[in-house]
Enzyme design. Sequence first.
Site, PDB file in Angstrom:
ATOM      1  N   LYS A  25       0.550  -1.454  -0.033  1.00 57.70           N
ATOM      2  CA  LYS A  25      -0.207  -0.335   0.209  1.00 57.70           C
ATOM      3  C   LYS A  25       0.809   1.674  -0.030  1.00 57.70           C
ATOM      4  CE  LYS A  25      -3.816  -0.534   2.783  1.00 57.70           C
ATOM      5  NZ  LYS A  25      -4.430  -0.752   3.777  1.00 57.70           N
ATOM      6  N   ARG A  94      -3.181   3.335   8.429  1.00 58.94           N
ATOM      7  CA  ARG A  94      -3.150   2.350   7.708  1.00 58.94           C
ATOM      8  C   ARG A  94      -2.205   1.349   7.441  1.00 58.94           C
ATOM      9  NH1 ARG A  94      -4.810   4.685   2.457  1.00 58.94           N
ATOM     10  NH2 ARG A  94      -5.919   2.877   1.618  1.00 58.94           N
ATOM     11  N   GLY A 103      -8.494  -7.029   4.164  1.00 60.48           N
ATOM     12  CA  GLY A 103      -8.970  -6.906   5.384  1.00 60.48           C
ATOM     13  C   GLY A 103      -8.409  -7.851   6.709  1.00 60.48           C
ATOM     14  N   MET A 105      -5.675  -6.781   8.522  1.00 60.93           N
ATOM     15  CA  MET A 105      -4.988  -6.116   9.822  1.00 60.93           C
ATOM     16  C   MET A 105      -5.673  -4.870   9.891  1.00 60.93           C
ATOM     17  SD  MET A 105      -0.986  -7.064   8.705  1.00 60.93           S
ATOM     18  CE  MET A 105      -1.230  -6.290   7.511  1.00 60.93           C
ATOM     19  N   ARG A 338      -3.020  -0.778  -6.577  1.00 63.68           N
ATOM     20  CA  ARG A 338      -2.972  -2.114  -6.491  1.00 63.68           C
ATOM     21  C   ARG A 338      -2.598  -3.048  -7.502  1.00 63.68           C
ATOM     22  NH1 ARG A 338      -5.749  -5.217  -2.181  1.00 63.68           N
ATOM     23  NH2 ARG A 338      -7.555  -5.560  -3.497  1.00 63.68           N
ATOM     24  N   HIS A 454      -6.038 -40.598  -2.562  1.00 67.56           N
ATOM     25  CA  HIS A 454      -6.370 -41.225  -3.972  1.00 67.56           C
ATOM     26  C   HIS A 454      -6.980 -40.724  -4.175  1.00 67.56           C
ATOM     27  CE1 HIS A 454      -7.541 -43.929  -6.732  1.00 67.56           C
ATOM     28  NE2 HIS A 454      -6.073 -44.767  -6.039  1.00 67.56           N
ATOM     29  N   SER A 777      14.290 -43.086 -16.291  1.00 67.10           N
ATOM     30  CA  SER A 777      13.143 -42.215 -16.968  1.00 67.10           C
ATOM     31  C   SER A 777      13.002 -41.945 -15.104  1.00 67.10           C
ATOM     32  CB  SER A 777      11.970 -42.838 -16.699  1.00 67.10           C
ATOM     33  OG  SER A 777      10.420 -41.981 -17.059  1.00 67.10           O
ATOM     34  N   CYS A 845       8.618 -39.631 -15.184  1.00 63.86           N
ATOM     35  CA  CYS A 845       7.678 -40.018 -15.321  1.00 63.86           C
ATOM     36  C   CYS A 845       5.985 -40.037 -14.410  1.00 63.86           C
ATOM     37  CB  CYS A 845       7.590 -41.524 -16.200  1.00 63.86           C
ATOM     38  SG  CYS A 845       8.165 -42.660 -15.295  1.00 63.86           S
ATOM     39  N   TYR A 865      12.689 -34.791 -21.052  1.00 64.03           N
ATOM     40  CA  TYR A 865      11.320 -34.540 -20.942  1.00 64.03           C
ATOM     41  C   TYR A 865      10.322 -34.750 -19.599  1.00 64.03           C
ATOM     42  CZ  TYR A 865      10.526 -39.476 -20.680  1.00 64.03           C
ATOM     43  OH  TYR A 865      10.745 -41.327 -20.659  1.00 64.03           O
TER      44      TYR A 865
HETATM   45  P1  ADP Z   1      -7.383  -1.844   3.629  1.00 63.74           P
HETATM   46  O1  ADP Z   1      -6.286  -2.460   2.957  1.00 63.74           O
HETATM   47  O2  ADP Z   1      -8.260  -3.135   4.930  1.00 63.74           O
HETATM   48  O3  ADP Z   1      -8.573  -1.578   2.644  1.00 63.74           O
HETATM   49  P2  ADP Z   1      -7.472   0.498   3.820  1.00 63.74           P
HETATM   50  O4  ADP Z   1      -6.117   0.963   4.861  1.00 63.74           O
HETATM   51  O5  ADP Z   1      -6.789   0.757   2.674  1.00 63.74           O
HETATM   52  O6  ADP Z   1      -8.253  -0.240   4.860  1.00 63.74           O
HETATM   53  O7  ADP Z   1      -8.387   1.733   4.588  1.00 63.74           O
HETATM   54  C1  ADP Z   1      -9.857   1.316   4.857  1.00 63.74           C
HETATM   55  C2  ADP Z   1     -10.924   1.721   4.325  1.00 63.74           C
HETATM   56  O8  ADP Z   1     -10.616   3.784   4.592  1.00 63.74           O
HETATM   57  C3  ADP Z   1     -10.676   2.204   2.517  1.00 63.74           C
HETATM   58  O9  ADP Z   1     -12.153   2.075   2.010  1.00 63.74           O
HETATM   59  C4  ADP Z   1      -9.900   3.645   2.047  1.00 63.74           C
HETATM   60  O10 ADP Z   1      -9.899   3.671   1.163  1.00 63.74           O
HETATM   61  C5  ADP Z   1     -10.426   4.431   3.434  1.00 63.74           C
HETATM   62  N1  ADP Z   1      -9.856   5.004   4.414  1.00 63.74           N
HETATM   63  C6  ADP Z   1      -7.799   5.618   4.410  1.00 63.74           C
HETATM   64  N2  ADP Z   1      -7.423   6.107   5.038  1.00 63.74           N
HETATM   65  C7  ADP Z   1      -8.218   7.736   3.879  1.00 63.74           C
HETATM   66  C8  ADP Z   1      -8.304   8.754   3.932  1.00 63.74           C
HETATM   67  N3  ADP Z   1      -6.806   9.345   4.490  1.00 63.74           N
HETATM   68  N4  ADP Z   1      -8.984   9.042   3.940  1.00 63.74           N
HETATM   69  C9  ADP Z   1     -10.548   8.644   3.428  1.00 63.74           C
HETATM   70  N5  ADP Z   1     -10.588   7.208   3.103  1.00 63.74           N
HETATM   71  C10 ADP Z   1      -9.475   6.490   4.172  1.00 63.74           C
HETATM   72 MG    MG Z   2      -7.663  -0.882   1.125  1.00 62.33          MG
END
Ligand code: ADP
Ligand code: MG
Length: 894
Positions: A25, A94, A103, A105, A338, A454, A777, A845, A865
């Site tokens: 991220k 974050r 989701g 962490m 990403r 199996h 083989s 084989c 092969y």
């Molecule tokens: P996850 O990895 O679980 O998606 P995120 O860190 O991306 O967690 O954040 C969870 C939500 O909060 C996401 O929808 C993200 O876009 C939103 N969010 C994170 N940082 C900000 C920010 N600075 N302003 C507005 N929304 C945010």
């Molecule tokens: Mg996110």
Amino acid sequence: MSTPTPYVYTFAEGGRDMAGLLGGKGAGLAEMTRLGLPVPPGFTVTTEACRTYLETGQEPPGLGAAVASALADLERAMGRRLGRADDPLLVSVRSGARFSMPGMMETILDIGLNDDSVVGLAKASGQERFARDSYRRLLQMFGRTVMGVDGALFEQAIAAHTAARGATDDHALGAGEMAALVEEFKAVIRRETGEDFPQDPFEQLYRAIRAVFASWNSERARVYRRREHIPDDLGTAVNIQAMVFGNLGPDSGTGVAFTRDPATGESGVYGDYLPDAQGEDVVAGVRNAVPLTELRHLAPRVYDELGDRLRTLEGHYRDLCDVEFTVERGRLWILQTRVGKRTAEAAFRIAHELRASGTIDADEALARVDGDELTRLMFPRFATRTTDVPVAHGVPASPGAAVGVVVFDSEAAGRRAAAGQHTVLVRRETTPDDLPGMIAAQAVLTSRGGKTSHAAVVARGMGKVCVCGAEDLVVDTAARQFTTPAGVEVHEGDTVSVDGTAGNVYLGAVPLTASEVSGCLETGEATGPLTRAVLSALAHADSVRRLEVRANADTPEDAARARRLGAQGIGLCRTEHMFLGDRRALVEAMILARDDTAREEALAALLPLQREDFTGILAAMDGLPVTIRLLDPPLHEFLPDRVDLAVRLASAAHPDPHDRELLAAVERMHEENPMLGLRGVRLGLAVPGLVAMQVRAIAEAVVHRLREGGRPRAEIMIPLVGTVEELRLARTETEQVLAEVAAGTGTTLDCPVGTMIELPRAALTAGRIAQLADFFSFGTNDLTQTTWGLSRDDAEASFFPLYLEKGVFAASPFETLDQEGVGRLVEIAVEAGRAVHPRLETGVCGEHGGDPASIHFFHRAGLDYVSCSPFRLPAARLEAGRAALTGVTGSDSA
Ligand code: ADP
Ligand code: MG
Ligand code: MG
């Protein structure tokens, strides 16, 4: 002295190649910042800081100062101060690790709000409700994540207020109710923790950072990492970012968007949008989002800009990207990107289209797809996502979808298949005896065993759907029924649908659609964008691979199909499969023979049948090598079961003398460890005439094909050799017969004679064995059993699941080659063999010949092969091609 790596990077300082340090991220935010995309400013605390914290329980020295200084810069840039009463700066904290763990962490939004700054936020935004709502969100996330309060307590409070309003979501709540919720939440926190919610914005920030560090080790994050094979010691980075607000009214909102459809790969704008909401609401599903195309009407300018930004990202990453975005009062902000996850279909289509548009080259396109994805595309699928509730759930062992009537044994499967019925074979577990039933059935369902049982291995090899280990099912084969946990009885003849991709079983027929991919692989003709993409990837793989790909096939039909699927020969033709069925009686006669004459008669009866088989296979593979293995399994495998026989004899009014004789033979031949007993070359040396009969059948088949004008290329393979002496004896006999047939027919016979390397001793003395072998083989199934000293069938049924769970095995060594042990033996044997016999042909084989990771190893080990079941050929070709690519890493997995 080198300067130590800093613990904090601003978004402007990072970049996409720093995912190890900044997390996926953080690296993405930095890359977007550099590209000039609208990203709220911020900075990233490195994974290294997290690792130190997790190891020592304390932030590394200097981290606090670095955060304070980065925050001061951020405040200056924003012209606002964190949590200041008049016009507060708010930030999000974050998580974000090297590999995406959606989701798993924690993330905390709206840090900086307190009893004073909430008033300032209301004034600055002109929206009282928004400010109170934001404070309520902070209390909720901080309370749960940092202070450990049970999240349900907050949700119950919200539910009580919305219910009192007669509404379904918190959108109906006004400023006053939000303010009331704030007070309630504070009280919950105090009651549950004995502590007040911290009003100091800096304390909030530091405690949030620590909580994100700690969330790396949450139970669900650990479980996720184990399943995805992500190392436990990477740690997470922490991103501190200025908040933007999607919950400021109808001209604000939040959403997710993809540069292409992640399900099909089709290019276009895909995603969801939620007006007047904050990011976490989309995932939480508090309200239903609308398709992203709606944004075109809601905010045309934002929609166009988003489209531009997505194109920029895809062009830059040269791949499908997904983003999280927020619209604040008509202004677009991108919060995350990403390289997006995708289905197998999308993977092929995207790679192909990017290659066609010149964005990536053919090598890279090939690197971005893989054999497992191709395999997934070859199974039929359920046409619609079913809303039915499954009656059983088990291990999704072999993907795809199948519908059929339930049968409980091979006999019923065969009978119904002959009548044109589709069947699902249900067993507690399967054994080699169930093979005919598995072949006849569309799917296999068992109540015992895992991914390497199996049933699972055989089904995958054959391309059959399989769900195994559905432990809640009570399978009663005698009564011909199974019972579900809910007490539903399913009888033979009832229709069920088996989803081997999800591991589910449904009552009745869920509609199916055939895989267009498996059709096109046999015809070589594309029928649409997906098949065009698949064929083009395979064509490139074929053009770059060094490994040849052969098939394991025992019948002319299989051989012909294998050839259509691209086999360059047969690497393993198992003669024992020709000893089954009607011919069992002849084999019995051979085993029971009292003297040489009787045995010779029995062998003579088998000879023409074997010759016919070989002729058909050599015809199907004309011009290509066919490696025929002489009889390998212990003979008692061809006799009836000892207990069955004994019972039959005991309960018969007039016991059949033949049965008596059979039982005596079975008892005579009984072995405690048949796998280590009289089998392979040992059998050939111990049963007079057995080798000669088979070699004669092969030789005569070759002669027959030559006379028909064919180009037969039979290779004779001696199994389970442990010492060169065994090979010497077997080879002498083989050559004698070849010479006899050649002389008798006036033909020149050129049949290479080689051996399997499937015992550690054979691998270790490969230099000597190579003096008498034209080829090696590697029988990696037996080599794995004998190297580990375990019996596969027994181990899989007993301690394998435990070993996988405890991490003794990362994967079953029968599925993926144990490179360190078994692979080492392969390397030793190849090296020693080639040292005496530079042109020694080497191949594999075993089951591993079709396994992607193992294929890459065999490529590196320099084999000529791999050979695998016909169904796995396309994936093997693809992986052999991928193994030959150099310097291409495939998809960016940030
Ligand atoms: P996850 O990895 O679980 O998606 P995120 O860190 O991306 O967690 O954040 C969870 C939500 O909060 C996401 O929808 C993200 O876009 C939103 N969010 C994170 N940082 C900000 C920010 N600075 N302003 C507005 N929304 C945010
Ligand atoms: Mg996110
Ligand atoms: Mg073997």
